[in-house]
Write a protein that holds these residues in place. Structure first.
Motif: not given
Length: 524
Positions: A64, A100, A103-104, A107-108, A304-306, A309, A315
């Motif tokens: 990220l 993923n 989506s990540t 979301w960010c 894992n970023i999720y 979350k 975010p």
């Protein structure tokens, strides 16, 4: 340059590293950067950057950070941010990984200008769909004598690697160029294509680290060569080859990637030179480490970023947190106070590659928690963002309260509890006493006598706390602190955080009286 030397220790000698940059002052922290640098590397024209993940797993903090810095550089200069999926290693693909990634990033708030789903003038943007393009350029190198087919078996290559280790001095390049000069095989046999590496790699410029001269360690008595594979036996390109071809054809101007790719950069520069292409600007950003200075991995902190979350991390806070891994907002004047709490647009406006730092970036959970609370408080004070916050978390609230309360009540809860928490998930974690019967514990029992007196007074008159406290303290020797402790026990079971007035506003007068009685029943 200390951190670079560690990265290269297995592949390059210390003497091979040259930099014009001075060592960074260890006493100078990220937050004390000033804008008095004599020269600037920050582009004055629109930059085209790319994030090129391999869909072999879910995005983590390190990946990220790479995506974010590429995004910030592109957006600060009015350029474009591309997503390219590097899926040539078909054996390691994870089915849901590409979803993923999308989506990540969404979301960010990292919006993609060109990519597999968005399209663009230089597609396709999945490497698996660019096979014929790579073949074209590999054939071009074969025609020019700058690449050759290698038919060596895996067993022979393994023997070459093992023998290279036993040389004195050992060498970290192993191939002996047998297939460059030998015609003992026919083209119909399985082969890979190797790049004919130069006798000496060119030194190159890295925006962050200055001039670097990275050479393999050779044994001159048993000379081996750094003729790396550019096309595998299945016809798919290796990372070294595909990323050079793609970056050129997609007109990438700046490559921001992790410091671990520095040893590979001489290979990439050699490929650019072989094609007669101009290489992009390289910016190799430092490693992410724990507070104990250990490199983060999927097993040790590179989350894992999720998963973040799901823990209630916002975010905006995560992007703010990750942006500070090797960059900080600049101080226009020494001693000037600069806030590190920024949303994405604020970071974009302030970002400059001139203010990146070389030292490893330490990942601190406490810093993330602090930023999350600050961004959470921002949302509470901005009506539009507050409403979005309520909307986004209301389904979760409905689930853990089994649909007992409506959105109006949930909004009231967030307004009152919000200033005391750092994330929405803390409502469920720490304040369930608001929604269900109190779970009293013997470990937190206050004075039974105090609760009895409070209960008697409460039953005699309407609830007005100032007069209530005065009467209790006048008629007994109970202190104000003892009253609050007892009330908190009765209402919440002893959980701290809210004031008694706030507790009362949430649970209501009748429920307040009920809980006083329940506390007495428990104590008796």
């Amino acid at each position: 340059m200390k951190s670079i030397r560690v990265v290269f220790a297995r592949s390059y000698s210390k003497a091979s590293i040259i930099s014009r940059n001075k060592k960074p002052n260890p006493l100078l922290s990220n937050s004390t950067l000033t804008s008095d640098r004599k020269s600037s590397h920050h582009p004055t024209t629109p930059a085209r950057t790319r994030f090129a993940p391999s869909p072999t797993g879910f995005l983590h903090l390190g990946s990220l950070r790479t995506a974010l810095y590429n995004y910030l550089l592109a957006k600060n200069t009015g350029g474009q941010f591309l997503l390219r999926i590097e899926d040539t290693d078909r054996t390691r693909l994870v089915e849901t990984a590409e979803e993923n990634i999308y989506s990540t990033l969404k979301w960010c708030g990292l919006m993609i200008d060109e990519g597999p789903n968005e399209g663009g003038p230089y597609g396709p943007y999945r490497q698996s769909e660019r096979r014929e393009i790579y073949k074209k350029y590999a054939d071009l190198l074969l025609e020019r004598g700058l690449a050759y087919k290698c038919y060596c078996s895996k067993e022979r290559l393994l023997e070459l690697r093992e023998s290279a280790k036993k040389l004195k001095p050992p060498t970290n390049v192993t191939y002996d160029r047998k297939c460059l000069t030998s015609q003992h095989e026919r083209d119909e046999h399985e082969y890979v294509i190797r790049f004919k590496s130069p006798e000496k790699y060119d030194q190159f410029e890295d925006v962050l680290h200055g001039t670097l001269n990275l050479q393999p360690q050779y044994n001159q008595q048993d000379r081996r060569y750094d003729d790396f594979v550019i096309v595998k036996a299945d016809g798919m390109p290796t990372y070294h080859f595909a990323n050079v071809v793609d970056d050129h054809l997609m007109k990438i101007t700046h490559v921001v990637r992790g410091e671990e790719w520095l040893p590979s950069t001489p290979k990439h520069i050699a490929l650019y030179k072989a094609f007669g292409w101009r290489a992009p600007k390289f910016i190799h950003i430092p490693l992410l480490t724990s507070l104990q200075d250990k490199k983060l991995s999927k097993r040790s902190g590179d989350l894992n970023i999720y998963s973040l979350k799901e823990k209630g991390v916002l975010p905006e806070a995560l992007v703010n947190f990750v942006a500070l891994f090797g960059w900080a907002p600049v101080r226009e004047n020494p001693g000037e106070s600069v806030s590190e709490v920024m949303d994405l647009q604020e970071i974009v406006s302030q970002f400059s590659i001139d203010h990146l730092t070389k030292g490893n970036a330490k990942v601190s959970d406490s810093k993330l928690n602090y930023l999350n609370k600050e961004h959470f408080l921002r949302k509470l004070n901005r009506p539009e963002e507050f409403n979005k916050l309520v909307e986004s978390y209301y389904p979760v609230f409905t689930e853990f309260t089994h649909g007992k309360y409506n959105k109006e009540y949930f909004t009231k809860v967030v307004k009152i509890v919000g200033p005391h928490i750092g994330s929405m998930s803390e409502i469920e974690q720490n304040h369930m006493y608001i929604f269900q019967e109190v779970a009293y514990s013997k470990d937190k029992i206050p004075s039974e006598h105090t609760i009895e007196i409070i209960s008697q007074v409460v039953n005699d008159e309407a609830l007005e706390f100032n007069s209530l406290f005065k009467r209790i303290m006048k008629d007994s020797e109970i202190t104000r602190k003892e009253i609050f402790t007892s009330l908190r026990f009765a209402i919440t079971g002893g959980s701290s955080g809210l004031s008694v007035h706030e507790y009362l506003e949430l649970v209501g007068e009748q429920e307040f009286r009920n809980r006083l009685q329940q506390a007495l029943d428990f104590l008796n």
